[in-house]
Write a protein that holds these residues in place. Structure first.
Motif, PDB file in Angstrom:
ATOM      1  N   LYS A   1       4.660 -62.037  74.116  1.00 23.18           N
ATOM      2  CA  LYS A   1       3.355 -62.628  73.838  1.00 23.18           C
ATOM      3  C   LYS A   1       3.115 -62.708  72.336  1.00 23.18           C
ATOM      4  CE  LYS A   1       1.371 -60.372  77.934  1.00 23.18           C
ATOM      5  NZ  LYS A   1       2.565 -59.531  78.217  1.00 23.18           N
TER       6      LYS A   1
ATOM      7  N   ARG B   1      -1.701 -56.748  79.145  1.00 22.52           N
ATOM      8  CA  ARG B   1      -1.078 -56.938  80.459  1.00 22.52           C
ATOM      9  C   ARG B   1      -0.753 -58.416  80.657  1.00 22.52           C
ATOM     10  NH1 ARG B   1      -5.441 -54.935  84.463  1.00 22.52           N
ATOM     11  NH2 ARG B   1      -6.805 -55.828  82.849  1.00 22.52           N
ATOM     12  N   ASP B   2       0.090 -58.685  81.617  1.00 22.93           N
ATOM     13  CA  ASP B   2       0.409 -60.063  81.968  1.00 22.93           C
ATOM     14  C   ASP B   2      -0.754 -60.645  82.769  1.00 22.93           C
ATOM     15  OD1 ASP B   2       2.920 -59.958  80.778  1.00 22.93           O
ATOM     16  OD2 ASP B   2       3.879 -59.207  82.589  1.00 22.93           O
ATOM     17  N   GLY B   3      -1.363 -61.685  82.236  1.00 21.47           N
ATOM     18  CA  GLY B   3      -2.483 -62.309  82.921  1.00 21.47           C
ATOM     19  C   GLY B   3      -3.480 -62.879  81.929  1.00 21.47           C
TER      20      GLY B   3
ATOM     21  N   TYR C   1       0.038 -59.339  71.463  1.00 19.28           N
ATOM     22  CA  TYR C   1       0.594 -58.471  72.503  1.00 19.28           C
ATOM     23  C   TYR C   1      -0.117 -57.132  72.626  1.00 19.28           C
ATOM     24  CZ  TYR C   1       2.930 -56.257  68.533  1.00 19.28           C
ATOM     25  OH  TYR C   1       3.190 -55.626  67.348  1.00 19.28           O
TER      26      TYR C   1
ATOM     27  N   GLU D   1      -2.902 -70.930  81.875  1.00 16.19           N
ATOM     28  CA  GLU D   1      -2.398 -69.785  81.117  1.00 16.19           C
ATOM     29  C   GLU D   1      -3.131 -69.653  79.779  1.00 16.19           C
ATOM     30  OE1 GLU D   1       1.838 -70.196  80.879  1.00 16.19           O
ATOM     31  OE2 GLU D   1       2.127 -69.727  83.003  1.00 16.19           O
TER      32      GLU D   1
ATOM     33  N   VAL E   1      -1.084 -61.634  86.295  1.00 11.77           N
ATOM     34  CA  VAL E   1      -0.026 -62.536  86.743  1.00 11.77           C
ATOM     35  C   VAL E   1       1.258 -61.721  86.849  1.00 11.77           C
ATOM     36  CG1 VAL E   1       1.358 -64.568  86.185  1.00 11.77           C
ATOM     37  CG2 VAL E   1      -1.093 -64.549  85.674  1.00 11.77           C
ATOM     38  N   LYS E   2       1.828 -61.697  88.033  1.00 14.37           N
ATOM     39  CA  LYS E   2       3.063 -60.940  88.211  1.00 14.37           C
ATOM     40  C   LYS E   2       4.210 -61.648  87.502  1.00 14.37           C
ATOM     41  CE  LYS E   2       1.871 -58.729  92.612  1.00 14.37           C
ATOM     42  NZ  LYS E   2       2.263 -58.518  94.029  1.00 14.37           N
ATOM     43  N   GLN E   3       4.886 -60.892  86.669  1.00 12.74           N
ATOM     44  CA  GLN E   3       5.993 -61.460  85.911  1.00 12.74           C
ATOM     45  C   GLN E   3       7.147 -60.465  85.915  1.00 12.74           C
ATOM     46  OE1 GLN E   3       4.804 -63.290  82.254  1.00 12.74           O
ATOM     47  NE2 GLN E   3       6.833 -63.118  81.336  1.00 12.74           N
ATOM     48  N   ALA E   4       8.208 -60.835  86.578  1.00  6.26           N
ATOM     49  CA  ALA E   4       9.360 -59.948  86.667  1.00  6.26           C
ATOM     50  C   ALA E   4      10.059 -59.858  85.324  1.00  6.26           C
ATOM     51  CB  ALA E   4      10.330 -60.456  87.733  1.00  6.26           C
TER      52      ALA E   4
ATOM     53  N   PRO F   1      13.066 -59.857  82.577  1.00 10.91           N
ATOM     54  CA  PRO F   1      14.272 -60.691  82.578  1.00 10.91           C
ATOM     55  C   PRO F   1      15.544 -59.897  82.853  1.00 10.91           C
ATOM     56  CG  PRO F   1      13.538 -60.290  80.340  1.00 10.91           C
ATOM     57  CD  PRO F   1      12.482 -59.718  81.242  1.00 10.91           C
TER      58      PRO F   1
ATOM     59  N   TYR G   1       9.451 -55.534  78.279  1.00  9.73           N
ATOM     60  CA  TYR G   1       9.791 -56.781  77.595  1.00  9.73           C
ATOM     61  C   TYR G   1       8.501 -57.459  77.138  1.00  9.73           C
ATOM     62  CZ  TYR G   1      11.753 -61.501  76.929  1.00  9.73           C
ATOM     63  OH  TYR G   1      12.135 -62.713  76.417  1.00  9.73           O
TER      64      TYR G   1
END
Length: 673
Positions: free
Chosen positions: A173, A185-187, A176, A208, A147-150, A152, A170
């Motif tokens: 989670k 990773r994000d996803g 983590y 999620e 999941v693409k997460q820019a 902050p 950043y």
């Protein structure tokens, strides 16, 4: 004198105790073992993963092989690839498996009628948990979906072409980082289906949460059952999973079970009427028995089938008539297979199921059932890694002998069971002695105590390269199952609940004394080592006695307070292994931490750990090393680069571990030996 090369950089000199046909470090690369058997529906052919060690890449690879009921062995695939998860289609006309032969992990098919093989997916992640639809037209699987997460924050003012440092990472989670997987990773792990005729995989879940376990189709092919923890408080309650029904058409999810505790591994019966699964009512105990349940496909009429089995069910398969199930479990350190009918009546079928842990003698085995009731399983043997055996009409037959070329001419340690009583409470305890090749009871031998981890696991009479290598260098090796070990029931395992390391020290010393009483041990040359939970106990031992000449503490927990706040599964550990948060129970944590007794240590003690270990983080090892340095105790620290908690996952790392342990012990042997 014989020189052994360690990790291509360091040379350690070790004495040769016996003939050249003793097991040597480099023999690790000759070992093979059978895993993941899937028997054809007609019961005449078994496909399995033939695992081998590639000396050029220092990796464990696997190809698919077939073996007939008569023991005829043939390769199905070949090459330097990692191939796994073979599963026959319902009709047995095709075999699905995962292979990286195209450059990335993809789902492949093998067509039985013509032997053709091909990849049918173009996935961006690694598929797992393959499951055929009842009509054989689709495969369901799970796959990590990023999941693409820019971030902050983005920094202003960077000129074109400027070379700035890598941006900050950043993290917010709960879990983590994971041992063996690194920083998360994000996803999430999501569920997909793909047509067997080829084409695009379709993602069915999009929430999620992670959906990473076994998948099982409904009889009409309209739904997929899975287990997951989809609760908003999943981080606070990591063990509270449920069974869900997923609509293949709409993606709608319906919760089927609802209780406080894990429900997992759903398996739909062949007639589609029942679902089997394993789980327990969560009492927040350190160890809890996983039991077998069945329910109707709508979740009604739940029945517990193994109420009288005080052992955890580790594997489940339905009989073709849907009237009974086959289960695997460990009992007194030995893997078992049994059949259970829908009234809960159980019949034992065969023992010695296991052999998958070739490094240390842990439990764990695979099995598969055909439509006519034949069972292919991995068979354990103290002198060989896992082989394929077939159980047919009550008779077991060994079908493969993958290691005869590598081991038949070797002089291996013979393994003998030992039973003794605890000096604490008179409990019966079990262990095994590995005798060095050429053992002569009239001679005197050094004793090496090797302690298992977990702590809720078990050792048994299984092949273990580490044990064999120690014995090959002239040590009598003792390994036991002290209190807290599995395969002896929930009460025995929970003797260490909120109390680890409990009286494990006494159980281990009682075992050492029982071997010494046999009359062939040099009491001036006692040595001790263990990994993970065994590292905890080794560190505890040297803080409570000086009877050992030297010790190697591998990948330990030294300080329970810091462990809970740095380990990957910290949200689980503080709830189940301890009475609460560390800062609210400091005395409890520290009383059971080996670091609290480091001032008592006089034994020369080496520390050994994987540099990327996130289960028992490197900081635990470093604390004990630095404390020993401060107190003036002879010590050293060995870090295995790139290794997580499972040091043996690369063959040369297993070699390094064993060689450094033997080096340390040889340096500290009493002069008369």
């Amino acid at each position: 004198m014989k020189k052994w090369l360690i990790a291509c950089t360091a040379v350690v000199t070790l004495p040769t105790f016996a003939a050249d046909n003793n097991l040597q470090l480099e023999d690790i690369f000759n070992l093979e073992y059978a895993a993941q058997p899937t028997i054809h529906p007609d019961g005449d052919e078994i496909v399995f993963v033939r695992q081998y060690m590639d000396i050029q890449t220092d990796r464990k690879n696997g190809n698919l092989w077939t073996v007939s009921r008569q023991g005829e062995l043939r390769p199905l695939t070949n090459g330097q690839y990692h191939e796994y998860a073979p599963v026959w289609s319902p009709k047995g006309d095709k075999l699905a498996f995962v292979s990286d032969r195209t450059g990335s992990s993809q789902i492949h098919l093998y067509w039985r009628d013509n032997g053709q093989q091909a990849a049918i997916t173009r996935l961006t992640g690694s598929p797992s948990n393959l499951s055929w639809s009842p009509d054989g037209r689709y495969l369901a699987f799970t796959q990590f979906t990023p999941v693409k997460q820019a971030p902050p924050v983005s920094l202003p003012g960077k000129p074109a072409g400027a070379e700035w440092a890598e941006p900050a990472i950043y993290i917010d989670k709960g879990n983590y980082r994971f041992d063996g997987g690194g920083y998360a990773r994000d996803g999430y792990q999501q569920i997909y289906v793909v047509p067997v005729s080829g084409g695009s995989a379709r993602q069915l879940t999009h929430d999620e949460f992670n959906h990473s376990g076994q998948l099982s189709w409904s009889a009409d092919g309209q739904s997929i059952f899975f287990s997951a923890n989809l609760r908003d408080d999943a981080f606070q309650n990591p063990a509270n999973s449920e069974i869900y029904r997923l609509s293949v058409g709409s993606g709608d999810i319906q919760q089927i079970t609802d209780r406080n505790g894990p429900d997992s591994a759903p398996l739909v019966s062949p007639n589609g009427k029942k679902i089997a699964y394993v789980g327990y009512d969560d009492e927040k105990l350190s160890y809890q028995i996983s039991r077998l349940y069945v329910m109707n496909s709508d979740g009604s009429d739940r029945q517990l089938l193994t109420a009288d089995l005080d052992r955890s069910v580790t594997g489940v398969a339905w009989a073709a008539d849907s009237d009974s199930l086959f289960i695997s479990y460990d009992d007194n350190g030995v893997g078992q297979l049994a059949e259970v009918d829908l009234d809960g009546d159980r019949e034992h079928l065969v023992s010695k199921v296991g052999g998958l842990s070739y490094s240390r003698p842990y439990g764990g085995g695979d099995f598969s059932v055909s439509n006519n009731g034949r069972i292919a399983y991995t068979q354990s043997n103290p002198l060989r890694p896992a082989e394929i055996a077939l159980l047919d009409k009550g008779k077991s037959k060994l079908l493969t002998q993958l290691n005869e070329d590598a081991l038949a001419h070797k002089s291996l340690a013979q393994i003998e069971e030992i039973r003794y009583q605890s000096s604490v409470d008179g409990r019966d305890l079990q262990g095994w002695i590995a005798y060095p090749p050429g053992f002569d009871k009239s001679q005197s031998y050094p004793l090496l105590l090797e302690i298992h981890g977990g702590p809720h696991t078990n050792y048994g009479p299984r092949f273990a390269a580490e044990i064999q290598l120690y014995a090959a260098q002239g040590y009598v090796v003792l390994y036991t199952n002290p209190r807290g070990s599995t395969s002896y029931g929930q009460e025995f395992a929970n003797l260490i609940h909120h109390n680890y390391p409990s009286q494990d020290y006494n159980d281990l010393m009682d075992g050492v004394d029982a071997v010494i009483d046999k009359g062939f041990i040099d009491e001036q040359n006692l040595f001790v080592t263990g990994g993970s939970g065994g590292g905890v106990l080794t560190a505890w031992i040297v803080g409570h006695t000086d009877r050992f000449q030297a010790a190697v503490v591998a990948k330990p927990v030294i300080n329970w307070y810091s462990f809970v706040l740095t380990a990957d599964m910290y949200n689980f550990f503080y709830q189940y292994w301890f009475p609460g948060l560390p800062w609210e129970n400091m005395e409890h944590y520290m009383k059971r931490s080996p670091i609290s007794y480091v001032g008592n240590v006089t034994t020369p003690t080496m520390l050994l750990v994987g540099a990327d270990d996130y289960r028992t983080p490197v900081s635990e090892t470093e604390q004990f090393y630095q404390a020993l340095k401060l107190t003036g105790v002879e010590t050293a620290m060995v870090r295995i680069p790139g290794s997580g908690h499972s040091i043996y996952s690369r063959p040369s790392n297993l070699m390094s571990k064993v060689a450094y342990i033997l080096y340390w012990f040889e340096q500290h042997k009493h002069a008369d030996q």
